[in-house]
Each structure stands twice: as C-alpha cells, then as structure tokens.
Write an enzyme that holds these catalytic residues in place. Structure first.
Site, PDB file in Angstrom:
ATOM      1  N   ASP A  73       2.591   1.584   1.426  1.00 35.96           N
ATOM      2  CA  ASP A  73       3.392   0.736   2.312  1.00 35.96           C
ATOM      3  C   ASP A  73       2.734  -0.637   2.372  1.00 35.96           C
ATOM      4  O   ASP A  73       2.032  -1.021   1.446  1.00 35.96           O
ATOM      5  CB  ASP A  73       3.525   1.381   3.700  1.00 35.96           C
ATOM      6  CG  ASP A  73       4.820   1.002   4.398  1.00 35.96           C
ATOM      7  OD1 ASP A  73       5.032  -0.205   4.640  1.00 35.96           O
ATOM      8  OD2 ASP A  73       5.630   1.898   4.703  1.00 35.96           O
TER       9      ASP A  73
ATOM     10  N   HIS B 251       3.675  -2.435  -0.449  1.00 34.32           N
ATOM     11  CA  HIS B 251       4.831  -3.251  -0.109  1.00 34.32           C
ATOM     12  C   HIS B 251       4.462  -4.696   0.184  1.00 34.32           C
ATOM     13  O   HIS B 251       5.293  -5.447   0.702  1.00 34.32           O
ATOM     14  CB  HIS B 251       5.562  -2.641   1.096  1.00 34.32           C
ATOM     15  CG  HIS B 251       6.197  -1.320   0.814  1.00 34.32           C
ATOM     16  ND1 HIS B 251       6.867  -0.585   1.768  1.00 34.32           N
ATOM     17  CD2 HIS B 251       6.263  -0.585  -0.337  1.00 34.32           C
ATOM     18  CE1 HIS B 251       7.318   0.554   1.227  1.00 34.32           C
ATOM     19  NE2 HIS B 251       6.950   0.575  -0.036  1.00 34.32           N
TER      20      HIS B 251
END
Length: 434
Positions: free
Chosen positions: A259, A282
């Site tokens: 993430d 991310h």
C-alpha cells in the site's frame, strides 16, 4: 545513508522558488517562513553510541532479567512489561529498556505507557520481536495494535532489531483479496500515540498485519533509517502513516509494501519527507481526506529527494467528495520515478467503496500545491492527472521543470476543474483542460 535531519532547516525555505513565494504573498499574504518555519526537532547527530557516551551512564534494564523461562519459548510479554515498568520509573535521568541481540521473543499485543519518571528513555531493540500468527489474539478482544508506545516524552526507539508482524493470515483473509470475507481492520505493527520529542531509527519492520508504523497525536518526531517490507500483493500494509501530528521528519527509509509507502492524513502539519526509496506499493500519499463528509486538514508538507520504482502512484493527493477542510502548502520536489503508473495525481473525487460515490456539493479544498524537478517514466499514458471537484476547484497548482515520458510512448497531462501555472521546461505540458 546520512544522519536524519533534526529540523526543517532554513535551506528548505530558500529552496522554495521565488515564483511560489510571490504567488503566496499575493494570494494569501504568507511569507516563506510561514510556509516551512524551522522546527525544533531532536538532535539528528545523537546516534545511540554518542547518546550513551554523553553525561552520566544510563540505567540499563534487560528484558532477559525478567524472563521466567527460555527467551523465545513461551510468551515473553510479561517480562517486557516488567522491564518497561522498571526502566520507565527509574529515578535515573536516563534509562535503557534493552532487548538483547541474537534472540527472538514472542510478544502479544502490548502497550508501553508513560509518562515516565526517567527524564528520557531508550528502547534499544537489538533482537527480533515476533507477533503471534493467530488472528484470534486480536479479533477476540477487538484489538488493532501490536506494539504501542503511548504518552511518553523523550522516547528513543532504535537498535537495529526486527519487528516481524507475521501478517500472512491477515492478508489471505482480507476482503480486499477475498470478496467473500468480512472486512475487518488489521493491527498496526508499531504505533506511537501522544509522544513528544520522539526518535525512531534503525529498525526493520516486516510483514505487518496491516500498517507497519503509525504516528498519531505526536509532536517533534524524527524517523530515520527504517527498512519496511511486505509483499507487493499484501493489502493495506502502509509503510509509515502520520495523523494528527506536527513537526515530523521522515528520512533515509526504504519502504516496499502493498500500500502507500508513506501516508499523511488529517491533523498533520509541518511534515518533511526526504531521501525515501519507495517500491513496490502505492507511492507517497496525502490522504485520503474527508471520508463520510468529515472535516480534514493537512498543511505545510515537503516531500523531496525520493525515488519511486514500479509503484501504482507516485505523489498523490486524494480527497473524498462531500468532505470539508483543506490540503494546502504542499511541495513535491527533486523526485525520480521509474515505471510508475500514475506519477503525479490529485483525485478530489476519491472513492474506495463497494457502493458508487455520487457527486456532492462540497469537497476538501486543495490549494497551493507545488511540483518541481520531477523526472522519470510513466507506465500509463496519463503521467499527470488532476481530477478536481466541480464544487470546489483545485487552486494554485504550480509546476516547474517536470520531465515524465511514457514507456515507449508519449505521455500526457489531463486536468479538470484546476488552475495550473507552469514555469520552466515541462513535459508533458498541461496546455488545456480535457
């Protein structure tokens, strides 16, 4: 890697372009010192060796002295709590809570609380801390944190040891990967709440159940030289998460997770992120902000000297429709990107929900955002994408010396409901709304 910066130096103020300063003076009456004032952070040059040599010797409390059995065998939590109590309540000015090198310890969910009688306390983690792999340890008691330090002034957590979250069972049972599973919040591996004059450095945090390191309601924080890792497919495993905290410096960290490498959310001000390697993951995110029509604010953030490799996003600001508040005075500069899918993105219509998010009449304001000297390659056609709200446009986006090209193809810039001002040499050039 160099030592962690202790403060937001005057050089970072000078580095902000004359154009930006003039823009902000005209539009908001703010000078450069108000954008990134100097923050009195902990001394960066205080390595653990220097700290231990200076002044009277600290009292050292070894967790092994409180163990009832062989270290690494049974649950070691009670020994850790007993040692912490002794170190925290020491009448000495300084104390050390020592986790010895070369050993592994099983630690159940635990909170190390302050305030401490000792003027300063160091958690010297040299060994390996292992989280239980059984999810019921948390689910049966509705717990969402593994190791928490709370309400402590002048805390240092360092030593070169490892925190292993053993998160596999959480990932494979996540509703993000298995839609038939019930969505539950996984535990954060290392959580700091209401800490001041905090230093966290030289630790490995791996395979967390969900977020790896969280800093909340804290002030005057230096985080440096962390190695954070989890598989790229592991859901919600943010590297470092900052919320409701002021004067936070994060530097010289390597973060490879599933993430956001770094996420900065509401209540955070005067945050500096520098010399970060990020990938996979991310990217580096401001937000999300304003979920469930809430009020949120983030301001005075500087992200610089970062390298992003193969991430889903590069530098991102994400806010929900229907929210209130602002994200302002945020700068991204001196950043290298390689094969990043969305290198530069603002999404004022962010929606991470099973239900469609309908257009609403309010939004979190996004204003005074600066991008400078960002180079690299985009894995998608749209390298720069500003998706702003019809209810409240993005205002004051400045771009200078951007060079982003596609992998074997031309990259473009797309923006909606945004005011974009460009200086220097920019590729792709944002020529008109699309």
């Amino acid at each position: 890697m160099g030592p962690a910066p202790a403060r937001l130096p005057l050089a970072s103020i000078v580095a902000m372009s004359i154009v930006l300063c003039c823009y902000m003076l005209v539009h908001h009456g703010a000078n450069s010192e108000e954008v990134f004032p100097e923050a009195d952070g902990p001394a960066a040059e205080n390595s653990d060796e220097l700290w231990l040599r200076s002044g009277p010797p600290p009292r050292v409390v070894d967790v092994d002295d409180y163990a009832t059995g062989d270290a690494g065998g049974d649950d070691d939590t009670e020994a850790f709590l007993a040692a912490w109590s002794e170190a925290c309540n020491s009448s000495d000015d300084r104390s050390v809570f020592l986790v010895p090198e070369g050993k592994s310890y099983l630690l159940m969910p635990v909170i190390f609380r302050g305030p401490c009688r000792a003027v300063s306390i160091t958690a010297m983690i040299k060994g390996t801390l292992e989280a239980p792999s059984n999810r019921s340890v948390w689910l049966d008691h509705n717990l969402q944190e593994w190791i928490t330090f709370e309400g402590i002034d002048r805390l240092r957590v360092l030593g070169g040891g490892t925190l292993n979250g053993n998160g596999l069972q959480w990932w494979i049972n996540s509703c993000k990967l298995n839609k038939s599973m019930r969505c539950v919040t996984g535990p954060t591996a290392l959580y700091f709440r209401r800490c001041t004059h905090l230093v966290v450095e030289e630790l490995e945090v791996r395979d967390s159940m969900q977020m790896h390191v969280a800093i909340a309601y804290s002030w005057n924080v230096v985080v440096s030289k962390l190695f954070i890792t989890a598989p790229g497919w592991s859901p919600n495993t943010d590297g470092i998460h900052v919320s409701n905290s002021r004067e936070v410096s994060i530097s010289n960290c390597t973060i490879s997770t599933g993430d956001d490498c770094i996420s900065i959310v509401t209540g955070s001000m005067f945050v500096r992120v520098t010399s970060i390697f990020c990938g996979p993951g991310h990217g580096i995110s401001i937000g999300s902000l304003g979920a469930n029509n809430s009020w949120a604010h983030v301001s005075d953030v500087l992200v610089e000297k970062a390298t992003l490799l193969g991430t889903t996003n590069g530098v991102r600001i994400k806010t929900w429709q229907g929210g209130h508040g602002y994200a302002e005075r945020i700068s991204f500069q001196d950043i290298s990107m390689h094969n990043v899918t969305n290198p530069i993105i603002i999404d004022q219509n962010y929606c991470d929900s099973k239900r469609p998010c309908h257009e609403q009449g309010s939004a979190v304001a996004v204003r005074n955002i600066r991008y400078r000297n960002i180079h690299g390659t985009s894995a998608s056609k749209v390298a720069i994408n500003f998706i702003c709200s019809g209810a409240l446009h993005c205002d004051g986006i400045l771009m200078q010396d951007i060079y982003l090209v596609g992998e074997g193809r031309y990259a473009t810039c797309s923006y909606t409901n945004a005011t974009v001002v460009q200086f220097g040499y920019n590729v792709p050039f944002c020529s008109a709304e699309m």
